[in-house]
Scaffold this active site. Structure first.
Site, PDB file in Angstrom:
ATOM      1  CB  CYS A 267       5.113   2.962   1.434  1.00 19.86           C
ATOM      2  SG  CYS A 267       6.281   3.059   3.105  1.00 19.86           S
ATOM      3  CG  HIS A 315       6.270  -1.421   1.809  1.00 24.20           C
ATOM      4  ND1 HIS A 315       6.777  -0.246   0.989  1.00 24.20           N
ATOM      5  CD2 HIS A 315       5.299  -1.905   1.115  1.00 24.20           C
ATOM      6  CE1 HIS A 315       6.252  -0.287  -0.078  1.00 24.20           C
ATOM      7  NE2 HIS A 315       5.243  -1.129   0.188  1.00 24.20           N
ATOM      8  CG  HIS A 327       2.870  -1.042  -2.948  1.00 22.57           C
ATOM      9  ND1 HIS A 327       4.132  -1.630  -2.675  1.00 22.57           N
ATOM     10  CD2 HIS A 327       2.757  -1.355  -4.046  1.00 22.57           C
ATOM     11  CE1 HIS A 327       4.792  -2.265  -3.382  1.00 22.57           C
ATOM     12  NE2 HIS A 327       3.795  -2.287  -4.390  1.00 22.57           N
TER      13      HIS A 327
END
Length: 352
Positions: A267, A315, A327
């Site tokens: 990520c 994240h 993402h």
């Protein structure tokens, strides 16, 4: 004589024998049942239970991945510093050898002229550093000798300090490498546990889990292999627009923990690469990226902003507008579009 006879043992009557046998049989049956109960496999978890546990494992694995990324960045820095120190030590050692050679030439000249001085003593000493440390040495030497000796002494000090620094950086590098190995073991253990749980689902249940994990019905699916991802909105030439365009181009590429492209990403690796393509350098981890720019509230989001999730800021995605982001979700998935509401919100920042 009768008093020495062995007493007769009482035998069980028929009714008593039957009762005892029945009691033993019941006890044996109860024991067998107890062992059978403990040896039975745990009940099969429901799909909802599997999803909850797998999500937790993936979240913990991603947190460990970000810690791994941070340790990797520090290990790389320590390795670069160590390499630089070793190269500088080699240069200073060459300079030291040159200074010693010049001093030796002077000593040889003095020897030929019959004037053995402190330069010769230095050149021939088994431990020049110890000799140079003697008090008032420089003042006892002649001007030419003093200049040469001073140069050797300075070079020795420089090389010694560099070697001490290199030793410290080597210890730091080994510590970072041990830390990396620990984070890697945690990641692999959690991913293996998640894989084992998913294997207990049917094909239909796994497909349902994948659909839910992709961000729900509002999320666009990942681009199939060989297909062209949906084009990004019209770019205005800004750095944010270039970062968004890069993220669109990464749709469909696999998530690999620790990866920063170009073929795969995690990520924070994706967001770092996207902004790097726009000429902006971001730090490596989620918890450093959130502080790399200006914080913005959710109602002020603009395309290109970094959006963060979970209480530990573990994240990150790249906002593209209309409540959507691009993402790299988790292992086994690919870079994709997803709604901001698909994960617990933590904050946002604007790099440029």
């Amino acid at each position: 004589m009768a008093s020495h006879r062995k007493p007769r043992q009482r035998t069980l009557s028929g009714g008593t024998a039957r009762t005892t046998a029945a009691t033993l049989a019941l006890a044996g049956a109860a024991t067998a049942t107890a062992f059978e109960g403990t040896s039975q496999a745990d009940p099969r978890p429901t799909p909802a239970q599997v999803k909850s546990e797998v999500d937790r494992l993936y979240e913990e694995a991603e947190a460990a991945t970000e810690r791994y990324n941070g340790a990797k960045e520090q290990a790389d820095e320590a390795e670069r510093a160590l390499t630089g120190l070793r190269e500088e030590t080699a240069r200073k050692t060459d300079q030291l050898n040159t200074a010693r050679s010049a001093l030796g030439t002077l000593a040889a000249s003095q020897y030929r002229s019959g004037s053995l001085g402190t330069a010769v003593q230095l050149a021939l000493a088994s431990d020049p550093q110890e000799y140079l440390s003697q008090a008032s040495f420089i003042t006892r030497a002649g001007d030419r000798n003093a200049a040469g000796i001073s140069t050797v002494r300075r070079r020795l000090d420089e090389v010694g300090k560099l070697r001490e620094q290199a030793t410290g950086h080597l210890a730091d590098l080994r510590s970072r490498q041990d830390e990396l190995a620990g984070h890697k073991a945690v990641i692999e253990k959690k991913l293996a546990a998640a894989k084992n749980l998913l294997a207990r689902l049917t094909a239909e249940e796994r497909a349902a889990y994948e659909a839910q994990s992709s961000g729900g019905p509002a999320a666009a699916p990942a681009a199939p292999k060989g297909s062209t991802p949906a084009p990004p909105p019209a770019a205005d030439g800004s750095r944010a627009a270039r970062a968004v365009a890069f993220a669109y181009g990464a749709i469909g590429k696999p998530y690999v923990w620790g990866a920063t492209g170009p073929g795969s990403f995690d990520c924070s690796g994706l967001t770092q690469a996207a902004w790097r393509s726009a000429g902006v350098s971001l730090p490596r981890t989620t918890y450093t990226q959130i502080n790399a720019g200006r914080r913005v509230s959710r109602d002020q989001l603009a395309p290109g902003d970094l959006v963060f999730f979970y209480s530990g800021v573990t994240h990150v995605g790249l906002y593209i507008g209309n409540g959507q982001m691009i993402h790299a979700p988790r292992p086994g998935s690919t870079v994709r579009l997803a709604p901001l509401d698909s994960m617990p919100w933590a904050g946002a920042s604007r790099p440029a």
